[in-house]
Design a protein around this motif. Structure first.
Motif, short mmCIF file in Angstrom:
data_model
loop_
_atom_site.label_atom_id
_atom_site.label_comp_id
_atom_site.label_asym_id
_atom_site.label_seq_id
_atom_site.Cartn_x
_atom_site.Cartn_y
_atom_site.Cartn_z
N ARG A 283 -8.68 0.43 -3.51
CA ARG A 283 -9.33 0.73 -4.80
C ARG A 283 -10.85 0.54 -4.69
O ARG A 283 -11.61 1.34 -5.22
N ARG A 284 -11.28 -0.50 -3.99
CA ARG A 284 -12.72 -0.72 -3.80
C ARG A 284 -13.34 0.39 -2.95
O ARG A 284 -14.43 0.87 -3.24
N GLU B 215 -11.38 5.31 -12.17
CA GLU B 215 -10.02 5.17 -12.67
C GLU B 215 -9.85 6.07 -13.89
O GLU B 215 -10.65 6.03 -14.81
N ASN C 237 0.79 -1.23 0.00
CA ASN C 237 0.00 0.00 0.00
C ASN C 237 0.82 1.28 0.00
O ASN C 237 0.26 2.37 0.03
N MET D 67 -6.92 7.76 -9.85
CA MET D 67 -8.37 7.81 -9.71
C MET D 67 -8.77 9.24 -9.39
O MET D 67 -7.98 10.02 -8.86
N ARG E 209 -3.81 8.62 -6.01
CA ARG E 209 -3.03 7.55 -6.63
C ARG E 209 -3.06 6.38 -5.66
O ARG E 209 -2.90 6.56 -4.45
N VAL E 210 -3.24 5.18 -6.19
CA VAL E 210 -3.29 3.99 -5.35
C VAL E 210 -2.56 2.86 -6.06
O VAL E 210 -2.67 2.71 -7.28
N SER F 187 -1.69 -0.74 -7.49
CA SER F 187 -2.50 -1.85 -8.00
C SER F 187 -2.52 -3.02 -7.03
O SER F 187 -3.43 -3.86 -7.08
N PRO G 184 -6.03 -3.70 -3.54
CA PRO G 184 -7.41 -3.76 -4.03
C PRO G 184 -8.44 -3.25 -3.02
O PRO G 184 -9.47 -2.72 -3.42
N VAL H 287 -2.24 3.39 -9.97
CA VAL H 287 -3.57 3.63 -10.52
C VAL H 287 -4.02 5.04 -10.14
O VAL H 287 -4.03 5.40 -8.96
N TYR I 129 -12.33 3.53 -2.67
CA TYR I 129 -12.45 4.74 -3.48
C TYR I 129 -13.56 4.61 -4.52
O TYR I 129 -14.30 5.57 -4.76
N ALA I 130 -13.70 3.45 -5.11
CA ALA I 130 -14.78 3.25 -6.08
C ALA I 130 -16.15 3.40 -5.41
O ALA I 130 -17.06 4.01 -5.98
#
Length: 164
Positions: A128-129, A138, A30, A158, A119-120, A122, A125, A156, A131-132
């Motif tokens: 990333r979830r 993305e 991370n 976002m 920025r995160v 890859s 995950p 990544v 933030y989504a």
């Protein structure tokens, strides 16, 4: 998130708690920087006004989020970047990260941001979830941007666009 968490602007008194959370959450999956070492301040490179903390009813710092203006030029002043988010592992899974992201987005909107970026890695995950779920999408991937533990890791990009 339980009703026992509140979110406020950080103060200098939160420094040790934020550093302790950084120490507890650091991982090469991370963070592209080396493991934190030695005495340091969470506020060495940014003002406390650019950090929010989640606090329990017992006044324990449960997590934090921070941001900055990447370029510091007028034509980019409408974009602010989240560049740090962490939750005390003992309090994970309670919606604290989501609450911090949403509180930061609201604060950045009040400050005039039209876009919040981040920025995160890859290899993260879960982030990333998160933030989504908070409506970040993305916008790009920098392939092999970091070499971590001998493996190439993507960065990544976002963002979330805010209403004007």
């Amino acid at each position: 998130m339980g009703a026992m968490i509140s979110i406020r602007t950080a103060t200098a008194a939160d420094d040790a708690a934020i550093v302790a959370i950084d120490d507890a959450t650091w991982s090469p999956t991370n963070s592209p920087v080396s493991a934190p070492e030695g005495p340091r301040s969470a506020f060495a490179h940014l003002p406390t006004s650019d950090v929010l903390v989640a606090v329990t009813a017992e006044a324990r710092v449960a997590g934090y989020i921070q941001w900055h203006n990447v370029f510091g030029i007028d034509s980019h002043a409408h974009v602010l970047e989240i560049n740090g988010l962490a939750v005390d592992p003992a309090l994970a899974g309670r919606g604290i990260g989501t609450a911090l992201v949403e509180a930061a987005v609201a604060e950045l909107g009040r400050r005039g941001a039209r876009k919040v970026s981040l920025r995160v890695l890859s290899t993260n995950p879960a982030a990333r979830r998160l933030y989504a779920r908070c409506s970040f999408v993305e916008e790009g991937v920098l392939r092999g941007e970091f070499l971590l533990d001998g493996a190439e890791v993507d960065d990544v990009l976002m963002a979330r666009h805010l209403p004007r």
